[in-house]
Design an enzyme around this catalytic site. Structure first.
Site, PDB file in Angstrom:
ATOM      1  N   CYS A 104      31.144  42.480  42.036  1.00 58.90           N
ATOM      2  CA  CYS A 104      31.956  41.671  42.938  1.00 58.90           C
ATOM      3  C   CYS A 104      31.898  42.219  44.357  1.00 58.90           C
ATOM      4  CB  CYS A 104      33.393  41.616  42.447  1.00 58.90           C
ATOM      5  SG  CYS A 104      34.473  40.602  43.478  1.00 58.90           S
ATOM      6  N   CYS A 204      38.186  41.465  39.617  1.00 63.15           N
ATOM      7  CA  CYS A 204      38.196  41.283  41.061  1.00 63.15           C
ATOM      8  C   CYS A 204      38.659  39.884  41.474  1.00 63.15           C
ATOM      9  CB  CYS A 204      36.783  41.548  41.559  1.00 63.15           C
ATOM     10  SG  CYS A 204      36.442  41.050  43.222  1.00 63.15           S
TER      11      CYS A 204
END
Length: 405
Positions: A104, A204
């Site tokens: 991420c 995330c």
């Protein structure tokens, strides 16, 4: 003539860390824009009272309002699905253990998000990560260094181990020099709505996910056998479990492969002790969720075979299947933050290394070969799983990383 103000876009997550990051940047005189990343739409696999995105977005907006900075939300869900979620499904399907937070940062926050910020003519992007950055000059070249956060309990440099020099050149980490307690004190003093908000433990910018439910969207339950491998199995007889520094330089490629390539198990090596609902739901070192009783000591997952849908387990925390002296990273999966320190084939170097967040750093020797890098630890490591990231450090500086074979 008045010096122009640098513009920075802060990834406001709705948490206290990014809130304080935005405050500190404004205090330092930056032109600050707050931006909330919406990465996920499917509420069915998130736990509603654990960091739902709507609450986070509202908190981010309130922080921006309090600080008097512009705010906008950006929908990155399509890119997030392609680059992170599809990657997770693919890795679990192959019996590997992905780390979506590292991806991420590399693919979303410091790529897609960074590009969105640059469209707003931003000079930098900033996040609430507990890490630090500095810049040195080396042979007439500017080199950006990724350093550990000052708070040893919150250091997040591991999560940024896949960033490159270009990404680091545009990154700011305003709270990296602070302790978590200091961050909360600043938030309280500024009366930010996030001051007492607990930290998100989820993926995330998604929230806390029920991982089995999440995986079952594409990876359907499939009943299979749980086999127990005895500690005295012949598969362990040729494996050294401790490699001293004095022995390491003498090792040849066959020995390196023996120590660093995962064990291969077959069904004839163990006895059936139970059944599971899908090998792709389990990872190396896992204890919970096996639902096998009467074994005395606890059972741990030591390997999975998603093709044959078999889980291999070992009895007790000291089972040799849980420990490995080394690991291998193929050339294509190697990443150097410090390109100037990249090892060439036949070279070796000593670094500190870890294979998971918050794991204590331990000494290891990197052996670079044509096929990739063999990493041997001074002490055996527990629960090394394919798909995880290994990161190596020089003191408190992250030098490079790679995806474990």
């Amino acid at each position: 003539m008045k010096k122009s103000t640098k513009r920075v876009v802060v990834g406001l997550s709705g948490g206290v860390d990014s809130s304080v990051a935005a405050y500190l940047l404004k205090k330092e005189g930056y032109e600050v824009i707050g931006m909330f990343m919406k990465n996920w739409h499917d509420e069915s696999v998130t736990i509603s009272n654990e960091c739902p995105w709507m609450e986070d977005s509202t908190d981010a907006m309130l922080v921006a309002e309090k600080l008097g900075i512009p705010f906008q939300a950006i929908d990155l869900s399509e890119a997030y699905k392609e680059r992170i979620v599809d990657y997770m499904f693919s890795e679990y399907k192959q019996g590997r253990t992905p780390n979506p937070d590292i991806l991420c940062n590399r693919e979303i926050k410091f790529d897609i998000f960074l590009k969105a910020a640059e469209k707003l003519n931003a000079d930098f992007v900033a996040t609430g990560h507990y890490c630090q950055k500095d810049t040195i000059q080396k042979k007439d070249k500017v080199v950006h260094r990724l350093l550990a956060g000052a708070d040893p309990n919150k250091d997040q440099s591991y999560f940024l181990c896949q960033l490159n020099q270009e990404q680091l050149s545009k990154a700011l980490f305003p709270i990296g020099h602070l302790q978590k307690s200091e961050v909360r004190e600043i938030a309280k003093a500024q009366e930010l709505v996030t001051a007492e908000k607990k930290d998100s433990q989820g993926l995330c910018f998604i929230g806390k996910v029920k991982l089995p439910d999440f995986l079952q969207q594409q990876l359907k339950p499939k009943r299979g056998d749980i086999l127990m491998i005895p500690a005295e199995s012949p598969v362990y007889q040729k494996k050294m479990v401790h490699v001293g520094e004095e022995q390491i330089e003498e090792l040849q490629l066959p020995e390196l492969e023996s120590l660093c390539i995962p064990n291969t198990y077959s069904s004839d090596l163990g006895e059936k002790v139970g059944e599971h609902k899908g090998a792709h739901y389990y990872t190396i070192g896992q204890r919970k969720g096996l639902n096998v009783g009467g074994t005395g000591k606890p059972l741990f997952v030591i390997a999975t075979d998603t093709q044959k849908n078999i889980i291999y387990t070992g009895l007790g925390e000291d089972h040799p299947g849980l420990l490995r002296s080394g690991l291998f990273v193929p050339s294509k999966d190697l990443h150097w933050i410090r390109e100037d320190l990249r090892l060439e084939p036949s070279q070796q170097a000593r670094f500190l290394a870890r294979i998971r967040y918050r794991q204590p750093l331990t000494w290891a020797t990197l052996h670079m070969k044509d096929k990739g890098c063999y990493i041997l630890f001074d002490e055996p490591q527990r629960g090394i799983a394919s798909g995880q990231f290994v990161a190596w450090y020089d003191g408190n500086e992250t030098i490079g990383s790679g995806t474990i074979y």
